[in-house]
Design a protein around this motif. Structure first.
Motif, PDB file in Angstrom:
ATOM      1  N   ASP A 154      93.858  85.213 -32.191  1.00  0.00           N
ATOM      2  CA  ASP A 154      94.819  84.822 -31.159  1.00  0.00           C
ATOM      3  C   ASP A 154      94.152  85.000 -29.803  1.00  0.00           C
ATOM      4  O   ASP A 154      93.444  85.984 -29.570  1.00  0.00           O
ATOM      5  N   ALA A 155      94.373  84.065 -28.918  1.00  0.00           N
ATOM      6  CA  ALA A 155      93.878  84.149 -27.547  1.00  0.00           C
ATOM      7  C   ALA A 155      95.065  83.991 -26.604  1.00  0.00           C
ATOM      8  O   ALA A 155      95.971  83.190 -26.858  1.00  0.00           O
ATOM      9  N   TYR A 156      95.058  84.753 -25.533  1.00  0.00           N
ATOM     10  CA  TYR A 156      96.155  84.710 -24.566  1.00  0.00           C
ATOM     11  C   TYR A 156      95.744  83.945 -23.313  1.00  0.00           C
ATOM     12  O   TYR A 156      94.644  84.143 -22.788  1.00  0.00           O
ATOM     13  N   GLY A 157      96.636  83.078 -22.867  1.00  0.00           N
ATOM     14  CA  GLY A 157      96.393  82.297 -21.662  1.00  0.00           C
ATOM     15  C   GLY A 157      97.700  82.040 -20.937  1.00  0.00           C
ATOM     16  O   GLY A 157      98.697  82.743 -21.146  1.00  0.00           O
ATOM     17  N   MET A 158      97.706  81.025 -20.091  1.00  0.00           N
ATOM     18  CA  MET A 158      98.882  80.709 -19.282  1.00  0.00           C
ATOM     19  C   MET A 158      99.497  79.385 -19.702  1.00  0.00           C
ATOM     20  O   MET A 158      98.790  78.391 -19.885  1.00  0.00           O
ATOM     21  N   TYR A 159     100.815  79.385 -19.853  1.00  0.00           N
ATOM     22  CA  TYR A 159     101.598  78.155 -19.984  1.00  0.00           C
ATOM     23  C   TYR A 159     102.252  77.898 -18.634  1.00  0.00           C
ATOM     24  O   TYR A 159     102.757  78.826 -17.994  1.00  0.00           O
ATOM     25  N   TYR A 160     102.227  76.652 -18.181  1.00  0.00           N
ATOM     26  CA  TYR A 160     102.816  76.369 -16.873  1.00  0.00           C
ATOM     27  C   TYR A 160     103.609  75.062 -16.900  1.00  0.00           C
ATOM     28  O   TYR A 160     103.299  74.131 -17.643  1.00  0.00           O
ATOM     29  N   ASN A 161     104.638  75.047 -16.078  1.00  0.00           N
ATOM     30  CA  ASN A 161     105.561  73.917 -15.976  1.00  0.00           C
ATOM     31  C   ASN A 161     104.995  72.917 -14.975  1.00  0.00           C
ATOM     32  O   ASN A 161     105.026  73.145 -13.768  1.00  0.00           O
ATOM     33  N   LYS A 162     104.465  71.798 -15.463  1.00  0.00           N
ATOM     34  CA  LYS A 162     103.835  70.808 -14.592  1.00  0.00           C
ATOM     35  C   LYS A 162     104.828  70.177 -13.618  1.00  0.00           C
ATOM     36  O   LYS A 162     104.475  69.875 -12.470  1.00  0.00           O
ATOM     37  N   ASP A 163     106.067  69.989 -14.069  1.00  0.00           N
ATOM     38  CA  ASP A 163     107.073  69.396 -13.191  1.00  0.00           C
ATOM     39  C   ASP A 163     107.393  70.335 -12.026  1.00  0.00           C
ATOM     40  O   ASP A 163     107.526  69.895 -10.868  1.00  0.00           O
ATOM     41  N   ALA A 164     107.486  71.631 -12.329  1.00  0.00           N
ATOM     42  CA  ALA A 164     107.759  72.610 -11.269  1.00  0.00           C
ATOM     43  C   ALA A 164     106.591  72.685 -10.301  1.00  0.00           C
ATOM     44  O   ALA A 164     106.790  72.813  -9.075  1.00  0.00           O
ATOM     45  N   PHE A 165     105.379  72.599 -10.822  1.00  0.00           N
ATOM     46  CA  PHE A 165     104.187  72.610  -9.965  1.00  0.00           C
ATOM     47  C   PHE A 165     104.209  71.407  -9.014  1.00  0.00           C
ATOM     48  O   PHE A 165     103.939  71.552  -7.810  1.00  0.00           O
ATOM     49  N   MET A 284     102.578  84.068 -19.557  1.00  0.00           N
ATOM     50  CA  MET A 284     101.478  84.485 -20.427  1.00  0.00           C
ATOM     51  C   MET A 284     101.932  84.443 -21.881  1.00  0.00           C
ATOM     52  O   MET A 284     102.975  84.989 -22.232  1.00  0.00           O
ATOM     53  N   ASP A 285     101.125  83.808 -22.734  1.00  0.00           N
ATOM     54  CA  ASP A 285     101.469  83.752 -24.152  1.00  0.00           C
ATOM     55  C   ASP A 285     100.242  83.349 -24.953  1.00  0.00           C
ATOM     56  O   ASP A 285      99.184  83.048 -24.391  1.00  0.00           O
ATOM     57  N   GLY A 286     100.391  83.328 -26.264  1.00  0.00           N
ATOM     58  CA  GLY A 286      99.304  82.982 -27.159  1.00  0.00           C
ATOM     59  C   GLY A 286      99.329  81.523 -27.563  1.00  0.00           C
ATOM     60  O   GLY A 286     100.283  80.783 -27.255  1.00  0.00           O
ATOM     61  N   GLU A 287      98.300  81.118 -28.288  1.00  0.00           N
ATOM     62  CA  GLU A 287      98.133  79.703 -28.628  1.00  0.00           C
ATOM     63  C   GLU A 287      99.260  79.161 -29.507  1.00  0.00           C
ATOM     64  O   GLU A 287      99.549  77.964 -29.491  1.00  0.00           O
ATOM     65  N   TRP A 288      99.921  80.039 -30.267  1.00  0.00           N
ATOM     66  CA  TRP A 288     100.978  79.584 -31.175  1.00  0.00           C
ATOM     67  C   TRP A 288     102.209  79.068 -30.425  1.00  0.00           C
ATOM     68  O   TRP A 288     103.012  78.329 -30.986  1.00  0.00           O
ATOM     69  N   ARG A 289     102.367  79.459 -29.157  1.00  0.00           N
ATOM     70  CA  ARG A 289     103.559  79.054 -28.408  1.00  0.00           C
ATOM     71  C   ARG A 289     103.710  77.540 -28.365  1.00  0.00           C
ATOM     72  O   ARG A 289     104.841  77.017 -28.315  1.00  0.00           O
ATOM     73  N   GLY A 290     102.597  76.816 -28.420  1.00  0.00           N
ATOM     74  CA  GLY A 290     102.666  75.361 -28.387  1.00  0.00           C
ATOM     75  C   GLY A 290     103.524  74.773 -29.494  1.00  0.00           C
ATOM     76  O   GLY A 290     104.160  73.719 -29.315  1.00  0.00           O
ATOM     77  N   LEU A 291     103.567  75.442 -30.642  1.00  0.00           N
ATOM     78  CA  LEU A 291     104.385  74.957 -31.751  1.00  0.00           C
ATOM     79  C   LEU A 291     105.870  75.015 -31.424  1.00  0.00           C
ATOM     80  O   LEU A 291     106.673  74.295 -32.024  1.00  0.00           O
ATOM     81  N   PHE A 292     106.250  75.879 -30.482  1.00  0.00           N
ATOM     82  CA  PHE A 292     107.658  76.072 -30.151  1.00  0.00           C
ATOM     83  C   PHE A 292     108.083  75.248 -28.923  1.00  0.00           C
ATOM     84  O   PHE A 292     109.206  75.368 -28.463  1.00  0.00           O
ATOM     85  N   MET A 293     107.160  74.430 -28.394  1.00  0.00           N
ATOM     86  CA  MET A 293     107.433  73.715 -27.148  1.00  0.00           C
ATOM     87  C   MET A 293     107.865  72.267 -27.346  1.00  0.00           C
ATOM     88  O   MET A 293     108.003  71.525 -26.382  1.00  0.00           O
ATOM     89  N   LYS A 294     108.104  71.878 -28.579  1.00  0.00           N
ATOM     90  CA  LYS A 294     108.414  70.481 -28.846  1.00  0.00           C
ATOM     91  C   LYS A 294     109.721  70.019 -28.195  1.00  0.00           C
ATOM     92  O   LYS A 294     109.902  68.851 -27.916  1.00  0.00           O
ATOM     93  N   GLY A 295     110.636  70.935 -27.956  1.00  0.00           N
ATOM     94  CA  GLY A 295     111.917  70.530 -27.364  1.00  0.00           C
ATOM     95  C   GLY A 295     111.969  70.676 -25.856  1.00  0.00           C
ATOM     96  O   GLY A 295     113.045  70.538 -25.252  1.00  0.00           O
ATOM     97  N   ALA A 296     110.820  70.928 -25.225  1.00  0.00           N
ATOM     98  CA  ALA A 296     110.802  71.126 -23.771  1.00  0.00           C
ATOM     99  C   ALA A 296     111.250  69.869 -23.033  1.00  0.00           C
ATOM    100  O   ALA A 296     110.864  68.759 -23.386  1.00  0.00           O
ATOM    101  N   LYS A 297     112.041  70.069 -21.966  1.00  0.00           N
ATOM    102  CA  LYS A 297     112.544  68.951 -21.171  1.00  0.00           C
ATOM    103  C   LYS A 297     111.695  68.731 -19.924  1.00  0.00           C
ATOM    104  O   LYS A 297     112.144  68.092 -18.963  1.00  0.00           O
ATOM    105  N   PHE A 298     110.496  69.272 -19.931  1.00  0.00           N
ATOM    106  CA  PHE A 298     109.589  69.130 -18.798  1.00  0.00           C
ATOM    107  C   PHE A 298     108.164  69.005 -19.325  1.00  0.00           C
ATOM    108  O   PHE A 298     107.870  69.378 -20.468  1.00  0.00           O
ATOM    109  N   LYS A 299     107.274  68.492 -18.495  1.00  0.00           N
ATOM    110  CA  LYS A 299     105.867  68.420 -18.861  1.00  0.00           C
ATOM    111  C   LYS A 299     105.244  69.802 -18.660  1.00  0.00           C
ATOM    112  O   LYS A 299     105.543  70.483 -17.677  1.00  0.00           O
ATOM    113  N   TRP A 300     104.396  70.181 -19.585  1.00  0.00           N
ATOM    114  CA  TRP A 300     103.793  71.501 -19.504  1.00  0.00           C
ATOM    115  C   TRP A 300     102.318  71.440 -19.874  1.00  0.00           C
ATOM    116  O   TRP A 300     101.853  70.477 -20.491  1.00  0.00           O
ATOM    117  N   GLY A 301     101.591  72.452 -19.459  1.00  0.00           N
ATOM    118  CA  GLY A 301     100.173  72.520 -19.760  1.00  0.00           C
ATOM    119  C   GLY A 301      99.748  73.959 -20.014  1.00  0.00           C
ATOM    120  O   GLY A 301     100.545  74.890 -19.897  1.00  0.00           O
TER     121      GLY A 301
END
Length: 442
Positions: A154-165, A284-301
């Motif tokens: 597992d590696a930890y990095g940053m998830y960010y809301n592109k729309d908010a940015f 801050m979160d791990g790489e697995w978080r991407g699996l839980f982001m399918k229902g996001a109502k915003f663009k993220w990176g």
């Protein structure tokens, strides 16, 4: 795999079992013929449907290559249950075991309950230094004993809301801590009630995966000196870390309001996760978080977490951990068990297939650069973090994660304003860690 929410309790529970009388575990045998028919018992901690399906598929691939070896798997096993069985030994104990708790490797090795794997690697020609990244080898060994190997990371990095940015006029994720503070303030939105609609970046240590050691990794800290003595009070890393988190909290409204907002968040693994629902702009979160982001109502990176302003060359680093796997010292089928461990950890196609299936970071050098890996750029950001030469993992300790628990408790006090003299507090923390280590040795 997301680290389980009860990891720290598991650390302490497993530690209590290990320290309660397992210095002489049952001795198995490494004289078995791995080409003869045998049934191995493999215990693991995976329980989610997709994860269990992936591990079962891995076992099926192994059995096809080794038709004489059958594997009986048992899932959802805690470290406490695993270590109790290994301590007791006998026919009911597992031959092969995996754990999500890298902090316990020091205990697995020093107790003798997990077999040293170096003789098996030497016998079968596996050069661990060529196969596995150094950081992953470091967290699977203790005091020269390689009693475990990495089974995905597992590696930890940053998830960010592109729309908010975009809304805030921010063109890219922050790379330094001063940029993180600046952007966090811009991204924070207060509610008319005086509370928050959104927080830029919440450093509170009780938030989801925000255990202090994970963000602290961005400073490249040295927890122990060459003699094994705690040294958090020495140097500037810990002081700078706490000064930065305090500043982040203050600049976004203070600990009390932020903590009140945090308690309104939904469960980490649910559709009400605070980042998924837009209540956090950076997280801050791990790489697995991407699996839980399918229902996001915003663009993220995704991107690496920022680094201290005086260490810009280390940008790209992150905190690493993962699943570990080993052979029970009481197993009478250790050569056959090694065939399973070797396949699961060192076979490139297997490692890649398993990593893709559960969205974890591969744990071998070859698998990390495989063209067969998931091409999703949000996932590949974590592959880069895993390969960054500045990325770090927690050092192994004889009493497992007790020093991490001590750091966490101390950090709670710091963010609540209960440690007015940080230098004194860090010196006391070092003394506490040293006393715990000394007690574990006696």
């Amino acid at each position: 795999m997301p680290p389980r929410l009860a990891v720290l309790a598991s650390v302490l529970g497993a530690g209590a079992l290990l320290l309660a009388g397992c210095a002489n575990p049952s001795t198995g045998s490494a004289t078995d013929d791995p080409t003869k028919p045998v049934t191995l018992k493999f215990w693991h901690g995976w329980s989610e449907k997709n994860e269990v399906k992936a591990i079962d598929a891995s076992i099926a691939r192994f059995e096809k290559l080794h038709p004489n070896i059958k594997v009986k798997t048992t899932g959802n096993v805690t470290d406490a249950t695993l270590n109790q069985a290994l301590r007791a030994g006998g026919d009911d104990a597992p031959d092969v075991a995996s754990s999500f708790t890298t902090n316990n490797v020091g205990q697995y090795c020093s107790s003798g309950m997990w077999a040293d794997l170096d003789p098996f690697m030497k016998k079968t020609g596996l050069d661990k230094h060529k196969v596995f990244p150094k950081t992953l080898l470091d967290y699977t060994s203790y005091d020269g004993d390689q009693c475990a190997l990495p089974l995905l990371a597992d590696a930890y990095g940053m998830y960010y809301n592109k729309d908010a940015f975009k809304e805030a006029g921010i063109s890219r994720p922050p790379r330094t801590m001063s940029e993180l503070k600046r952007d966090a303030v811009k991204l924070t939105k207060r509610a008319k009630s005086g509370g928050y609609e959104r927080v830029g970046f919440m450093p509170n240590f009780r938030l989801y995966q925000n255990s202090p050691d994970r963000l602290f990794a961005q400073w490249g800290p040295t927890y122990f000196d060459k003699d094994g003595k705690a040294r958090l009070a020495k140097g500037s890393a810990a002081k700078d870390f706490f000064a930065t988190t305090r500043d982040l909290v203050k600049s976004q409204g203070g600990y009390g309001p932020l903590e009140k907002f945090r308690t309104s968040f939904g469960d980490e693994m649910s559709s009400q996760n605070a980042f998924l629902t837009g209540k956090l702009a950076m997280h801050m979160d791990g790489e697995w978080r991407g699996l839980f982001m399918k229902g996001a109502k915003f663009k993220w990176g995704t991107a690496p977490l920022p680094v201290p302003d005086d260490q810009p060359e280390t940008y790209g680093r992150g905190y690493l951990t993962g699943t570990v796997i080993g052979i029970g010292h009481s197993s009478k089928h250790q050569n056959a068990a090694w065939e399973l461990v070797k396949f699961l950890t060192a076979d490139t196609d297997q490692v890649v297939s398993f990593a893709n299936a559960i969205h974890n970071v591969p744990s071998t050098k070859a698998a990390l650069t495989s063209p067969k890996l998931d091409p999703d750029p949000t996932f590949r950001a974590f592959l880069d973090i895993a390969q960054n030469r500045y990325s770090t993992a927690l050092p192994a300790s004889i009493n497992g994660g007790q020093y991490v628990v001590s750091l966490q408790d101390f950090s709670y006090g710091v963010e609540e304003g209960k440690e007015p003299d940080l230098n004194k507090g860090l010196r006391e923390l070092d003394k506490e860690i040293d006393a715990d280590n000394l007690q574990a040795q006696n």
